[in-house]
Write an enzyme that holds these catalytic residues in place. Sequence first.
Site, PDB file in Angstrom:
ATOM      1  N   GLY A  33      33.902 -11.684 -10.301  1.00  0.00           N
ATOM      2  CA  GLY A  33      32.829 -11.669 -11.297  1.00  0.00           C
ATOM      3  C   GLY A  33      33.167 -10.582 -12.294  1.00  0.00           C
ATOM      4  O   GLY A  33      34.273 -10.543 -12.816  1.00  0.00           O
ATOM      5  N   GLU A  61      48.007 -14.909 -11.117  1.00  0.00           N
ATOM      6  CA  GLU A  61      47.152 -15.813 -10.337  1.00  0.00           C
ATOM      7  C   GLU A  61      48.005 -16.596  -9.341  1.00  0.00           C
ATOM      8  O   GLU A  61      48.953 -17.281  -9.742  1.00  0.00           O
ATOM      9  CB  GLU A  61      46.394 -16.751 -11.275  1.00  0.00           C
ATOM     10  N   HIS A  74      44.606 -11.218 -12.330  1.00  0.00           N
ATOM     11  CA  HIS A  74      44.755 -12.231 -13.399  1.00  0.00           C
ATOM     12  C   HIS A  74      45.794 -11.772 -14.424  1.00  0.00           C
ATOM     13  O   HIS A  74      45.599 -11.967 -15.631  1.00  0.00           O
ATOM     14  CB  HIS A  74      43.420 -12.484 -14.126  1.00  0.00           C
ATOM     15  N   SER A  80      40.017 -10.955  -7.341  1.00  0.00           N
ATOM     16  CA  SER A  80      39.670 -10.581  -8.723  1.00  0.00           C
ATOM     17  C   SER A  80      38.942  -9.230  -8.765  1.00  0.00           C
ATOM     18  O   SER A  80      39.550  -8.213  -8.415  1.00  0.00           O
ATOM     19  CB  SER A  80      38.860 -11.726  -9.328  1.00  0.00           C
ATOM     20  N   ALA A  81      37.660  -9.174  -9.126  1.00  0.00           N
ATOM     21  CA  ALA A  81      36.939  -7.890  -9.133  1.00  0.00           C
ATOM     22  C   ALA A  81      36.996  -7.220  -7.753  1.00  0.00           C
ATOM     23  O   ALA A  81      37.120  -6.000  -7.639  1.00  0.00           O
ATOM     24  CB  ALA A  81      35.491  -8.103  -9.553  1.00  0.00           C
TER      25      ALA A  81
END
Lengths: 235, 235
Positions: free
Chosen positions: A90, A194, A159, A122-123
């Site tokens: 997020g 990714e 990413h 990710s986060a």
Amino acid sequence: MTNCIIASTSTLHGSQPLEYLLETLEELYQGQDEVLFIPYARPGGITHDEYTIGINNIFKKINKRIVSIHMFSDAQEAFKNAQGIYTGGGNTFLLVDQLYRNECIPLIRDAVMSGTPYLGTSAGSNICGLTMQTTNDMPIVHPPSLKTLGIVPFNINPHYLDPDPNSTHKGETRETRIKEFHNLNTQPVVGLREGSWLKVEGDKITLGGNLTARIFEKDKTPYEIEPGSSLSELN
Amino acid sequence: MTNCIIASTSTLHGSQPLEYLLETLEELYQGQDEVLFIPYARPGGITHDEYTIGINNIFKKINKRIVSIHMFSDAQEAFKNAQGIYTGGGNTFLLVDQLYRNECIPLIRDAVMSGTPYLGTSAGSNICGLTMQTTNDMPIVHPPSLKTLGIVPFNINPHYLDPDPNSTHKGETRETRIKEFHNLNTQPVVGLREGSWLKVEGDKITLGGNLTARIFEKDKTPYEIEPGSSLSELN
């Protein structure tokens, strides 16, 4: 012994969330029935309940139940019995702000350091670095600090995107932004494309997936490392 | 009367810095000999001295001299005699951190509000909004606050980029990031494409350049406005 998967993304183009990681996660959470989910990065669109249900539906496939931290009245309680942890993606600013507000930073770190298996995407991966200063996200909130878990002795750029050689856009490339970071900060940065992840087992850090990763060290030319490479000496 | 140019970028692909804006700047700084430059956004690569010399060489073409704030021992002194102001691009977190450290936020705002002509490009435009929370930059430093000048009653997203319909990348698009911002914040955001600028004259705000701009309001579908449109009612 630390046991973590730090993944660039939850989802690959054309596939379901976490699909490419399911085998890796079966191994990570081996012997555990229940995983504590941290949905704090999600800035809206879906509620924490909906986010949790979606993640539970995925973890069902590997016979794990999800409980989410937002279902507990007290974060300390949630971590006391955590068999495994997953922090989803997020917005990293929102995630870190919520972690500080709920006094979770030492709780996650203690759990991970004492061997509770941890997945970040990710986060949720960004926060495994020393600071969240190499996030790609917008500062939609202002957390009290940018210091994060320091599970690895460097920073993560999830990413990671290579510069487009045909671009006419004058905004900074990812590489330029990381170079700017190094004008003011010293820790290395791992650019995770990714489909890549870092596997942390005790003092061993290894690059997982089929892609190379790009390593940025202050005052050095950035370089690529092959899948399976060790990053245990990077700091 | 407020008199500002808030530009998406200093430089267009294939042209020299500020080249596309020179006529606009001749009009903005009409009657002034000297412009106070704020180089704080530059995170390294070149020194503040070198950055200032480069800007002076450009402003020479329209018969203006540049003095830079870093040449003064006291920021207050620099603003006392400022005939015009230009805040250049770089990293917005660094710029805002330096502006707070040097207690410049009220000094710039007072100068602009009392009619001193102001040019911002990129980071220097971002700070004209209510907050810097719709920057594209990495948080390479942690400023004490994200509140900025509030010269316009909304936020700016400079270097606005449309989503690439062929992308397989799973990182958020610019539009998604701004939508995330609106889950937690209420002010509109103006997405300024490279080559666009806002002209602020007193209470009048107009879109300059040849491109449309994209407007994001909380709980509304984003929409485009034509060059020459008024944004005076947006807040």
